[in-house]
Design an enzyme around this catalytic site. Structure first.
Site, short mmCIF file in Angstrom:
data_model
loop_
_atom_site.label_atom_id
_atom_site.label_comp_id
_atom_site.label_asym_id
_atom_site.label_seq_id
_atom_site.Cartn_x
_atom_site.Cartn_y
_atom_site.Cartn_z
N GLU A 5 0.84 -1.19 0.00
CA GLU A 5 0.00 0.00 0.00
C GLU A 5 0.88 1.24 0.00
O GLU A 5 1.75 1.37 0.86
CB GLU A 5 -0.91 0.04 1.23
CG GLU A 5 -1.98 -1.03 1.26
CD GLU A 5 -2.94 -0.83 2.42
OE1 GLU A 5 -4.10 -1.25 2.29
OE2 GLU A 5 -2.55 -0.27 3.47
N CYS A 6 0.65 2.14 -0.93
CA CYS A 6 1.32 3.44 -1.00
C CYS A 6 2.85 3.27 -0.91
O CYS A 6 3.46 2.82 -1.86
CB CYS A 6 0.79 4.38 0.07
SG CYS A 6 1.10 6.13 -0.26
#
Length: 436
Positions: free
Chosen positions: A327-328
């Site tokens: 994520e990210c």
């Protein structure tokens, strides 16, 4: 039966977090059990809450979560003496289009739970106008009840008197007024506050904030303004499936943006979580069946991550047979390269073709609704995932197949679709919940 309050303000940067931490610690010092929550998609403040109270704090979000899920989360406060929900941005600030049960505004949580609002008002550069702002917030939405105001950063006794008189005339209680006090300022960086685990002196800072607030705020009056409340928790809790039975979770200063409710939901479903530190050149647990790389600040540690050959080769070996999801910041590290703010290009793990750069920063911020085009750990194709994106990196290349069709809160299609290759998947948004 616990008593609940919401700490909010007209805008960001007014002092909500400092007041929340100070009140929590001051009441804890008096022997009260204090439970905190964070309204909105913030993965930093809950760690500060836990440091102040000694109890885990979680996020509640009216755009991404349904009422049953929110009530399930806040039910942990039933054994507390006082529950504080810290807002985000201004009291009524949310997105333009309604989500699951609201727009993500702090006011949604206040109205839903029936908790009065304590406003933090910074009257810098004004006097009586502060009362007009407070009165406007009080009257804007009938279902939201204002308990009173704490003034922050008042310039002088005369300044305080002018503002107090105006608030009294408007029928708004003033719980206290805080002069400027640099010793309780929390340090910031580009994604918000510097994280609690990075601050060795966080305990002393919160103690000083509690002492200062106790000296200038009527703690008993604030406590009396709270609303008694008894939640009706939903037995099913949040709709958050674990990505696997045994989860290897990257966890250090570069990989720290994890919503606490996600980890709790995974464990509640029977999953086991083992942590490893890429910054310490560690590799995922060999017995894990999935690896999860959360967001954080990989751009501040890109050189070290690039130099940690054992971590990079170990992650690649893991991904040959088992799913890896990022994520990210974790997604960026799964890519081919990351260029830092100075323009230096650092080789990443190469599980995906993604190339990102901080050399030309551009903010990406907002809720995301994603419909999966392919499976990702814990979720099947067609699943509708709600999350939030906040980063300053720019995509240089993203050659892999898209993971999902992604829209923002208004329904506009987003170019940042996430990507997939083999067992590797990643997104720029942080998952909050799946639609039921």
């Amino acid at each position: 039966m616990a008593a609940g309050l919401v700490i909010s303000a007209p805008a960001s940067g007014v002092g909500k977090t400092t007041l929340t931490l100070a009140l929590a610690r001051a009441w804890r010092n008096r022997g009260l059990n204090v439970q905190c929550f964070k309204s909105g998609p913030d993965y930093i403040d809950p760690a500060f809450h836990a440091a102040a109270t000694g109890r885990a704090s979680v996020n509640v979000d009216s755009w991404a979560m349904d009422r049953a899920g929110i009530e399930h989360l806040v039910s942990r406060g039933t054994d507390a003496d006082i529950v504080l929900a810290e807002g985000s941005m201004g009291l009524f600030d949310g997105v333009a289009a309604r989500g699951v049960c609201g727009t993500g505004a702090t006011a949604d949580i206040a109205e839903m739970l029936g908790w009065p609002v304590v406003l933090v008002i910074d009257p810098s550069g004004q006097a009586q106008t502060a009362a007009a702002i407070a009165a406007g917030l009080r009257d804007y939405r009938p279902g939201v009840r204002l308990a009173g105001v704490v003034l922050n950063r008042v310039a002088s006794p005369r300044h305080e008197d002018l503002v107090r008189r105006a608030l009294n005339e408007a029928g708004i209680a003033v719980f206290g007024a805080l002069p400027r006090h640099a010793e309780i300022s929390l340090p910031k960086r580009h994604l918000g506050l510097v994280q609690a685990e990075e601050r060795a002196e966080i305990g002393q800072l919160i103690d000083e904030a509690a002492r200062f607030v106790a000296e200038h705020v009527d703690l008993d009056a604030v406590l009396r303004s709270a609303a008694r409340w008894s939640p009706q928790p939903d037995a099913n809790g949040l709709n958050v499936a674990p990505p696997g039975q045994r989860i290897a979770l990257a966890r250090d200063a570069a990989f720290s943006f994890v919503y606490p409710h996600m980890l709790e939901a995974w464990r509640a479903a029977g999953a086991e979580i083992s942590t490893f530190s890429p910054l310490a050149d560690e590799v995922p647990d060999a017995s894990a069946d999935v690896c999860w790389l959360p967001g954080g600040y990989p751009e501040l540690h890109a050189g070290k991550l690039a130099a940690n050959a054992r971590f990079r080769s170990g992650l690649r070996a893991f991904a040959e047979t088992r799913p890896v999801h990022g994520e990210c910041g974790g997604y960026m590290v799964m890519g081919t390269s990351l260029t830092d703010a100075e323009g230096l290009r650092h080789e990443m793990t190469g599980l995906l073709g993604l190339e990102t750069s901080f050399a030309k920063r551009r903010m990406h911020l907002g809720y995301r609704l994603a419909e999966l085009a392919a499976p990702m750990p814990g979720h099947q194709p067609g699943a509708r995932l709600r999350g939030h994106e906040f980063h300053y990196s720019t995509i240089v290349a993203q050659p892999d197949a898209p993971l999902a069709v992604v829209h923002d809160a208004t329904g506009a299609a987003m170019a940042e679709t996430g990507s997939r290759r083999g067992h590797a998947t990643g997104t720029f948004f942080h998952l909050i919940a799946e639609d039921r």
